[in-house]
Design an enzyme around this catalytic site. Structure first.
Site, mmCIF file in Angstrom:
data_model
loop_
_atom_site.group_PDB
_atom_site.id
_atom_site.type_symbol
_atom_site.label_atom_id
_atom_site.label_comp_id
_atom_site.label_asym_id
_atom_site.label_seq_id
_atom_site.Cartn_x
_atom_site.Cartn_y
_atom_site.Cartn_z
ATOM 1 C CG HIS A 99 36.036 2.601 -22.630
ATOM 2 N ND1 HIS A 99 36.925 2.978 -24.258
ATOM 3 C CD2 HIS A 99 34.461 1.748 -23.355
ATOM 4 C CE1 HIS A 99 35.876 2.675 -24.901
ATOM 5 N NE2 HIS A 99 35.059 1.603 -24.690
ATOM 6 C CE1 TYR B 232 36.838 8.315 -23.785
ATOM 7 C CE2 TYR B 232 36.560 6.035 -24.668
ATOM 8 C CZ TYR B 232 36.607 7.370 -24.085
ATOM 9 O OH TYR B 232 35.212 7.269 -23.291
ATOM 10 C CG HIS C 97 28.675 -1.256 -29.178
ATOM 11 N ND1 HIS C 97 28.520 -1.587 -27.548
ATOM 12 C CD2 HIS C 97 29.660 -0.018 -28.709
ATOM 13 C CE1 HIS C 97 29.135 -0.789 -26.828
ATOM 14 N NE2 HIS C 97 29.442 0.064 -27.046
ATOM 15 C CG ASP D 94 31.991 -0.573 -23.482
ATOM 16 O OD1 ASP D 94 32.797 -0.063 -23.543
ATOM 17 O OD2 ASP D 94 30.702 -1.124 -24.315
ATOM 18 C CD GLU E 219 27.491 2.103 -27.450
ATOM 19 O OE1 GLU E 219 28.544 2.915 -27.508
ATOM 20 O OE2 GLU E 219 27.252 1.636 -26.301
ATOM 21 C CG HIS F 239 32.443 3.093 -29.804
ATOM 22 N ND1 HIS F 239 33.698 4.127 -28.756
ATOM 23 C CD2 HIS F 239 32.871 2.119 -28.940
ATOM 24 C CE1 HIS F 239 34.454 3.095 -28.190
ATOM 25 N NE2 HIS F 239 33.935 2.369 -27.621
#
Ligand SMILES: [Zn+2]
Length: 464
Positions: free
Chosen positions: A71, A131, A291, A342, A257, A254
């Site tokens: 990200h 996103y 994850h 990440d 996590e 995801h």
């Protein structure tokens, strides 16, 4: 056109347990055309003057490293979230504050600097899990893909390949609470509208030269993402999976996590997130779960049986106090493991790779779970495959000419045998990076971007 030639002091070739000395690598039009070990596995020979036109690569040359989960904007948070206590959820509040300040211009500047930092670290391809689609109140920009386009441009300017994993993000909780506050800009309303917007972005990227198809020359590719089981209602999951399937694009999500995500999913749907995703056709060989820190034993089997990959992000999972994922058990179940930085608390694929082994040691109080070649595969060929690039990640004829050379004469690596590089080197030891045959980093410097200066400016613009 004359081929470009490099002479690697050591190169790590496919299916070898350790690096090979004195390897001549030739490339044309961005692809490797010949790989010739000159001297076997002994000490590098001195008598190679015949190769006068070859660029010497002192140290250990690896295939390009793939950062399979990013990200980009989280880079602005590094060092800013350590003041108090808290957990993943309190960290997320701080992350949302930065998310609320970004627009297409500041997103481009921040991502360009973050991707250039990755290039310095030997990353030749990044998977951006994206996103931040719309304006801060959820209103689309005039070009509804202005934010995604900024990321594609950022990777181009930073000199690395990109898989833009366009995330469907519709709800705030597993039981369908609407997006509020800073989350509003993530949402497209429903999965069909997400699919329309993602198709428009994918078509544009393909038209303008990016395609990940084997044999192509493109440098960007659009894939899909289900943000998580929190963010896409169960009955809309198949729409996202179908989009990825029809386009032959990778699909990321995801997964587990946090234990709280498992608990909420069980309460709402009577099953774990992995089971829910499988029941709606989301898992499979084109899918990567990011994850998978807290899967059940049945989930691990399910991931393996469906051919789903897992992207581990150990430095982020460490930073956010997520826990230690069951890396060895996943590998034993047949899951292909890849790596991602990440949240960019650290951008160092060597650190991510060795953490896979070292975290298992902490958990089991035993050593020796992953061979060095397995860590290399996670950082290279498996990561590229997870991002839809089946023709990258190996120093092999026909593959893209991505070459990452690590110094073996730094304070950290001097005296270290080449096979031990993953337990000694850091991102700062990357001396040279070639992406698709083009030099991006030389002598440890990015050739186009003043990385520290651009990071400082771009982060200053979006933080207080
Ligand atoms: Zn993530």
């Amino acid at each position: 056109m004359t081929p470009t030639r490099w002479l690697a002091e050591y190169a790590w070739l496919p299916d070898r347990a350790e690096p090979t000395a004195d390897v001549l690598i030739e490339a044309e039009d961005g692809r490797i055309t010949a790989v010739t070990p000159l001297g076997g596995t002994g000490t590098p020979t001195a008598g190679v003057e015949v190769l006068g036109d070859a660029t010497r690569l002192p140290g250990l040359t690896l295939p390009g490293l793939a950062n399979a989960h990013s990200h980009a904007f989280h880079r602005a948070l590094r060092g800013r979230t350590h003041g108090g206590r808290g957990d993943f959820w309190t960290w997320r509040d701080v992350m949302y504050e930065v998310a609320a300040r970004l627009d297409p211009d500041s997103y481009l500047a921040l991502a360009r600097a973050a991707y250039a930092e990755m290039a310095l670290a030997g990353v030749t391809c990044v998977g951006e899990f994206h996103y931040l689609h719309h304006g801060p109140d959820g209103t689309p920009y005039a070009d509804p893909n202005a934010m995604g386009a900024a990321l594609v441009e950022a990777a181009t300017q930073a000199g690395i390949r990109l898989t833009l994993l366009d995330a469907c993000y519709l709800t705030a909780t597993v039981d369908g609470e609407p997006l509020t506050g800073p989350q509003r800009r993530f949402g497209d309303g429903d999965a069909l509208r997400w699919a329309d917007r993602a198709s428009a972005l994918a078509d544009t990227v393909e038209r303008t030269g990016g395609t990940g198809q084997a044999g192509g020359t493109g440098r960007a590719l659009v894939g899909a993402a289900v943000h998580s089981v929190r963010a896409v209602p169960a009955e809309q999951l198949a729409t996202v999976a179908g989009w990825a399937d029809r386009r032959g694009a990778p699909l990321h999500l995801h997964l587990s996590e946090q234990p709280a995500e498992n608990d909420a999913c069980r309460a709402a749907h009577g099953r774990t997130p992995a089971r829910l995703l499988a029941d709606h056709g989301v898992l499979g060989p084109g899918t990567v779960a990011v994850h998978a820190t807290h899967p059940t034993s049945a989930d691990v089997t399910l991931l393996g049986d469906t051919g789903t990959g897992v992207c581990l992000c150990p430095t982020t999972e460490r930073d956010l106090a997520d826990g230690i994922g069951p890396a060895r058990r996943l590998a034993e179940a047949g899951v292909a493991l890849s790596l991602g930085s990440d949240s960019h608390a650290v951008v160092d694929l060597f650190e991510e790779a060795r953490a896979v082994e070292l975290d298992e040691r902490l958990r089991t109080r035993r050593r020796g779970h992953f061979a060095p070649a397995e860590l290399l595969a996670a950082a290279t060929v498996a990561g590229h495959a997870a991002l839809g690039w089946r023709d990258a990640g190996r120093i092999a004829v026909g593959d893209r000419a991505d070459l990452v050379t690590v110094r073996l004469d730094s304070a950290r690596t001097a005296g270290v045998p080449p096979v031990g590089a993953f337990f000694a080197a850091t991102a700062a030891d990357v001396a040279s990076v070639v992406v698709d045959g083009r030099q991006v980093v030389a002598d440890g410097r990015h050739l186009r971007v003043d990385v520290p200066r651009e990071l400082r400016t771009a982060i200053g613009a979006v933080t207080r």
